[in-house]
Scaffold this motif. Structure first.
Motif, short mmCIF file in Angstrom:
data_model
loop_
_atom_site.label_atom_id
_atom_site.label_comp_id
_atom_site.label_asym_id
_atom_site.label_seq_id
_atom_site.Cartn_x
_atom_site.Cartn_y
_atom_site.Cartn_z
N SER A 1 0.82 -1.20 0.00
CA SER A 1 0.00 0.00 0.00
C SER A 1 0.86 1.26 0.00
N ARG A 2 0.74 2.17 0.97
CA ARG A 2 1.60 3.35 0.96
C ARG A 2 3.07 2.91 1.03
N GLU B 1 -8.79 5.26 -6.57
CA GLU B 1 -8.18 6.48 -6.02
C GLU B 1 -7.37 7.20 -7.11
#
Ligand code: GCU
Length: 353
Positions: free
Chosen positions: A189-190, A229
């Motif tokens: 993810s991040r 996103e």
């Protein structure tokens, strides 16, 4: 699909035709990504390490766990980051996987530690919040130890986390138990975005395990599907992950300057493993696959197979690993699953130097 901007064209319009051309184009891309997306990281600083604790028998006795304190000696002060290091006890050299994780525990739901060791790896872990907080405060942790440029190109947090991973590698690569030719970085993810950006810049890394990285990671911005996103969303809550210059791309769906295939391509001719989950619509698995096809020419121009996949949407269970970029799609949600680790370890083992 006509993906812009073109990977194999220099900023001045000249074509990129050879491996030598690519070396220059990669520098141009890294400079662009630093200036316009992730920000320039601080100058390299000295790191020192101290082993503070050793558990000689863990993972059923097949590994030793060392707790290492790694200190960054930065211009405005020192900052220490704890590292967990698992070393197989068979006395041989092993490839390394360095994971940047969300939590500080060496045994975590995002990593099947014992299985990683059983697959023949040294395994190191750091927790991203031990580097600096995940917010817009640039005064704490390692972030507080440097001046940050205020001209729009100063490092965002992703860049700083990636910088810290590189410092950790400076130390790990001095360890005789680690096979320095076969180093992987991993994140979800991040932290998948972080692992990608770290590997894009650091040629000591042979494999990037980029899990569920989505927007600002390996999801192409211009092909985003409904509900995925976008740069615009990400800037609403996580603008501090990027440099300030990146804000101007919020409203552009197709930028003539920047998209994520450029970052993935900077890993060429090394190996990138992109992993996605079918129900992770926010990260957008299809745009992540399209990013792989769009990045592949960076490998092809250097005479190696880039990506063994096309632009169609993948089925659950897909594992494309015939090129230097691998892509898998598993069932389920946003998570760093054992079912992600297995294809990653397979791609590494198939391509050890
Ligand atoms: C949020 C963010 C994503 C990020 C994710 C994570 O959902 O919008 O870009 O990848 O957090 O890191 O878990």
């Amino acid at each position: 699909m006509n993906i812009r901007p073109e990977l194999l064209r220099f900023a001045d319009g000249k074509p990129v035709c050879t491996a030598e051309d690519w070396t220059k184009r990669r520098q141009e891309l890294l400079d662009l990504l630093r200036r316009e997306e992730y920000g320039f990281a601080p100058e390299k600083c000295k790191v020192t390490a101290e082993v503070t604790e050793v558990n000689p028998k863990c993972a059923g006795g097949s590994a030793r766990l060392e707790s290492v304190t790694l200190t960054f000696h930065a211009p405005k002060g020192d900052h220490a980051v704890p590292v967990h290091l698992f070393i197989p006890t068979d006395g041989k050299k092993h490839p390394l996987i360095l994971l940047i994780n969300f939590r500080p525990d060496p045994y975590d739901m995002y990593c099947p530690t014992e299985e990683i060791i059983d697959n023949g790896f040294c395994f190191a872990e750091i927790c991203y919040k031990d580097i600096t907080s995940d917010d817009a405060d640039f005064s704490n942790g390692l972030a507080g130890c440097f001046d940050r440029p205020t001209d729009g190109t100063g490092w965002g947090k992703i860049s700083l986390w990636a910088y810290a991973m590189q410092g950790v590698l400076d130390y790990l690569l001095t360890r005789p138990e680690i096979d320095a030719e076969n180093v992987a970085v991993a994140g979800h993810s991040r932290l998948g975005k972080t692992a990608m950006w770290c590997a894009a810049q650091d040629e000591r890394i042979r494999f990037a395990l980029i899990n569920g990285s989505g927007c600002g990671g390996t999801a192409l911005e211009q092909t985003k599907h409904a509900d995925a996103e976008t740069y615009e969303h990400i800037h609403k809550y996580f603008h501090y992950w990027f440099c300030e210059n990146h804000h101007k791309y919020e409203t552009e769906t197709v930028s003539a300057v920047l998209d994520q295939h450029m970052a993935l391509a900077c890993i060429a001719p090394r190996f990138a493993c992109v992993g996605c989950a079918k129900d992770d619509w926010w990260a957008d698995p299809w745009s992540e696959k399209l990013c792989c096809t769009a990045a592949a020419p960076a490998w092809e121009v250097q005479g190696c197979k880039g990506f063994d996949g096309d632009e169609t949407q993948a089925e659950i269970g897909t594992f494309l690993h015939g090129g230097h970029i691998s892509y898998h799609l598993r069932s389920g949600i946003h998570f760093f699953s054992r079912r992600d680790w297995l294809p990653y370890m397979e791609h590494i083992k198939n391509n050890l130097k």
